[in-house]
Scaffold this motif. Structure first.
Motif, PDB file in Angstrom:
ATOM      1  N   LEU A   1       0.828  -1.203   0.000  1.00 22.50           N
ATOM      2  CA  LEU A   1       0.000   0.000   0.000  1.00 22.50           C
ATOM      3  C   LEU A   1       0.863   1.254   0.000  1.00 22.50           C
ATOM      4  O   LEU A   1       0.636   2.184  -0.783  1.00 22.50           O
ATOM      5  CB  LEU A   1      -0.930  -0.010   1.220  1.00 22.50           C
ATOM      6  N   ALA A   2       1.875   1.284   0.865  1.00 20.26           N
ATOM      7  CA  ALA A   2       2.742   2.472   0.966  1.00 20.26           C
ATOM      8  C   ALA A   2       3.482   2.716  -0.343  1.00 20.26           C
ATOM      9  O   ALA A   2       3.718   3.875  -0.727  1.00 20.26           O
ATOM     10  CB  ALA A   2       3.731   2.304   2.113  1.00 20.26           C
ATOM     11  N   GLU A   3       3.857   1.644  -1.027  1.00 24.17           N
ATOM     12  CA  GLU A   3       4.561   1.787  -2.306  1.00 24.17           C
ATOM     13  C   GLU A   3       3.653   2.414  -3.355  1.00 24.17           C
ATOM     14  O   GLU A   3       4.067   3.301  -4.098  1.00 24.17           O
ATOM     15  CB  GLU A   3       5.064   0.423  -2.782  1.00 24.17           C
ATOM     16  N   MET A   4       2.414   1.955  -3.409  1.00 23.11           N
ATOM     17  CA  MET A   4       1.499   2.484  -4.421  1.00 23.11           C
ATOM     18  C   MET A   4       1.172   3.948  -4.163  1.00 23.11           C
ATOM     19  O   MET A   4       1.174   4.776  -5.085  1.00 23.11           O
ATOM     20  CB  MET A   4       0.218   1.666  -4.457  1.00 23.11           C
ATOM     21  N   VAL A   5       0.890   4.281  -2.907  1.00 18.44           N
ATOM     22  CA  VAL A   5       0.534   5.657  -2.566  1.00 18.44           C
ATOM     23  C   VAL A   5       1.688   6.614  -2.874  1.00 18.44           C
ATOM     24  O   VAL A   5       1.460   7.768  -3.262  1.00 18.44           O
ATOM     25  CB  VAL A   5       0.127   5.733  -1.076  1.00 18.44           C
ATOM     26  N   SER A   6       2.917   6.146  -2.735  1.00 17.54           N
ATOM     27  CA  SER A   6       4.077   7.034  -2.916  1.00 17.54           C
ATOM     28  C   SER A   6       4.510   7.196  -4.378  1.00 17.54           C
ATOM     29  O   SER A   6       5.423   7.976  -4.667  1.00 17.54           O
ATOM     30  CB  SER A   6       5.264   6.509  -2.100  1.00 17.54           C
ATOM     31  N   ILE A   7       3.866   6.500  -5.309  1.00 19.90           N
ATOM     32  CA  ILE A   7       4.256   6.604  -6.723  1.00 19.90           C
ATOM     33  C   ILE A   7       3.934   7.997  -7.254  1.00 19.90           C
ATOM     34  O   ILE A   7       2.824   8.516  -7.067  1.00 19.90           O
ATOM     35  CB  ILE A   7       3.530   5.543  -7.584  1.00 19.90           C
TER      36      ILE A   7
ATOM     37  N   SER B   1       7.114   3.001 -21.840  1.00 16.89           N
ATOM     38  CA  SER B   1       7.869   2.378 -22.933  1.00 16.89           C
ATOM     39  C   SER B   1       8.515   1.066 -22.510  1.00 16.89           C
ATOM     40  O   SER B   1       8.551   0.088 -23.270  1.00 16.89           O
ATOM     41  CB  SER B   1       8.946   3.347 -23.441  1.00 16.89           C
ATOM     42  N   SER B   2       9.008   1.016 -21.259  1.00 21.75           N
ATOM     43  CA  SER B   2       9.653  -0.213 -20.765  1.00 21.75           C
ATOM     44  C   SER B   2       8.710  -1.074 -19.939  1.00 21.75           C
ATOM     45  O   SER B   2       9.056  -2.181 -19.543  1.00 21.75           O
ATOM     46  CB  SER B   2      10.889   0.143 -19.927  1.00 21.75           C
ATOM     47  N   GLY B   3       7.491  -0.559 -19.673  1.00 17.47           N
ATOM     48  CA  GLY B   3       6.540  -1.315 -18.859  1.00 17.47           C
ATOM     49  C   GLY B   3       7.020  -1.501 -17.437  1.00 17.47           C
ATOM     50  O   GLY B   3       6.873  -2.576 -16.853  1.00 17.47           O
ATOM     51  N   GLU B   4       7.569  -0.439 -16.852  1.00 17.11           N
ATOM     52  CA  GLU B   4       8.114  -0.520 -15.489  1.00 17.11           C
ATOM     53  C   GLU B   4       7.628   0.652 -14.647  1.00 17.11           C
ATOM     54  O   GLU B   4       7.337   1.733 -15.178  1.00 17.11           O
ATOM     55  CB  GLU B   4       9.644  -0.499 -15.501  1.00 17.11           C
ATOM     56  N   ILE B   5       7.568   0.414 -13.348  1.00 15.00           N
ATOM     57  CA  ILE B   5       7.304   1.484 -12.383  1.00 15.00           C
ATOM     58  C   ILE B   5       8.407   1.465 -11.344  1.00 15.00           C
ATOM     59  O   ILE B   5       8.800   0.393 -10.847  1.00 15.00           O
ATOM     60  CB  ILE B   5       5.949   1.296 -11.670  1.00 15.00           C
ATOM     61  N   ARG B   6       8.905   2.629 -11.002  1.00  9.28           N
ATOM     62  CA  ARG B   6       9.912   2.752  -9.942  1.00  9.28           C
ATOM     63  C   ARG B   6       9.177   2.935  -8.629  1.00  9.28           C
ATOM     64  O   ARG B   6       8.355   3.845  -8.492  1.00  9.28           O
ATOM     65  CB  ARG B   6      10.815   3.942 -10.221  1.00  9.28           C
ATOM     66  N   VAL B   7       9.437   2.059  -7.663  1.00 13.03           N
ATOM     67  CA  VAL B   7       8.785   2.166  -6.357  1.00 13.03           C
ATOM     68  C   VAL B   7       9.838   2.207  -5.254  1.00 13.03           C
ATOM     69  O   VAL B   7      10.944   1.678  -5.411  1.00 13.03           O
ATOM     70  CB  VAL B   7       7.792   0.999  -6.100  1.00 13.03           C
ATOM     71  N   ILE B   8       9.475   2.833  -4.165  1.00 10.17           N
ATOM     72  CA  ILE B   8      10.333   2.888  -2.983  1.00 10.17           C
ATOM     73  C   ILE B   8       9.734   1.953  -1.941  1.00 10.17           C
ATOM     74  O   ILE B   8       8.639   2.188  -1.434  1.00 10.17           O
ATOM     75  CB  ILE B   8      10.439   4.319  -2.402  1.00 10.17           C
TER      76      ILE B   8
END
Length: 309
Positions: A155-161, A169-176
């Motif tokens: 949950l915290a990762e999604m909210v912080s995006i 283009s690369s089909g990626e998301i950077r998450v913390i």
């Protein structure tokens, strides 16, 4: 058969302790009975192992009593209660000068296992995600749920995006993740499709200076509580029998990925777990079976082997 009788030295000290609980500590009858039940059970175990006097007890004796409880199928919480009673009794003996140290203080109860949430099955997830309402908040909510289930995010990762963290283009998301550790997670299919749909509507709510991908009606980054509330409401609206939460969607992602692939190491990476044992506990699957399959199949998993093979 008559009940086993405790050696007098063990029994007398216990009786003095019960009187101390009653007259000086003023504990309720219920609490006194609990102490008596726990201590007399342990005293019988110790007596059966050859204990004659409380001064003989060391940490090894206490560990044996705890181990016996585990073998008998006691819950971790019950063993912790038993050890707590024993520690209190030994503190009393120290107070009376009968012991110089508390042998139970260095013995820990087994860790309580947190109950894991039950995952949604594939049909339930499909039922949940059949959100076809056209209003912008419904689009946002489906995008959040598709992304959480499609990428296994916390949950915290999604909210912080932030919007800039998405790379179509690369089909990626950077998450913390936990410990501020950054990782890239793949997302595609319906998750990618619905994030795109939300981005077309995001400007209806987001303040010009707001960087968050998902925002509330106030125009700022959506809160953890709001996400939990909205997902719970969607579970009810879509007529699911079980409660829906962000963690349950992540858990469902992990379970379904493992059921389909049996690739424990890949799921470990996707979930952002440092230790593979965390992935095994989290998904409540047979770790030994999966690890053995990995070790047999992967060409570099063998620590020793024929150099010519």
């Amino acid at each position: 058969m008559s009940d086993p009788i405790l050696p007098s030295r063990l029994a007398k000290s216990l009786q003095r302790f019960y009187e101390y609980l009653r007259s000086e500590k003023g504990l309720s009858l219920h609490t006194q009975r609990n102490y008596r039940q726990q201590l007399e059970t342990m005293a019988l175990h110790l007596s059966e192992m050859g204990l004659k006097d409380w001064s003989q007890v060391d940490a090894g004796w206490v560990r044996q009593v705890a181990s016996k409880g585990m073998r008998e199928g006691m819950k971790a919480s019950s063993i912790a209660t038993r050890l707590s009673s024993l520690r209190s009794f030994f503190d009393f003996l120290i107070l009376r000068g009968e012991l110089t140290a508390n042998p139970a203080k260095g013995v820990s109860a087994p860790r309580k296992q947190r109950p894991l949430p039950k995952n949604l099955d594939v049909d339930e997830v499909s039922q949940l995600l059949e959100v076809n309402e056209e209003d912008s908040l419904a689009v946002r909510d489906r995008a959040m749920m598709e992304l959480m289930y499609g990428a296994g995010l916390r949950l915290a990762e999604m909210v912080s995006i932030d919007v800039k963290h998405i790379h179509f283009s690369s089909g990626e998301i950077r998450v913390i993740g936990k410990g501020d550790k950054e990782r890239k997670v793949p997302f595609s299919g319906l998750a990618l499709e619905w994030v795109k749909k939300w981005l077309k509507r995001r400007s209806e709510f987001a303040k010009p200076s707001e960087s968050a991908l998902f925002v509330s009606k106030l125009g700022t980054r959506i809160s953890h509580r709001s996400v939990q509330k909205r997902m719970s409401e969607w579970g009810q609206k879509q007529s699911l029998a079980s409660h829906v939460s962000p963690h349950k969607l992540r858990h469902s992602f992990a379970t379904h990925m493992l059921e389909s692939s049996n690739n424990l190491r890949a799921v470990q990476e996707l979930l952002g777990h440092e230790n593979i044992s965390t992935t095994q506990i989290y998904t409540h699957l047979d770790f030994q079976h999966l690890a053995q399959a990995y070790d047999q199949a992967h060409p570099r998993a063998h620590k020793k082997g024929n150099k010519n093979s």
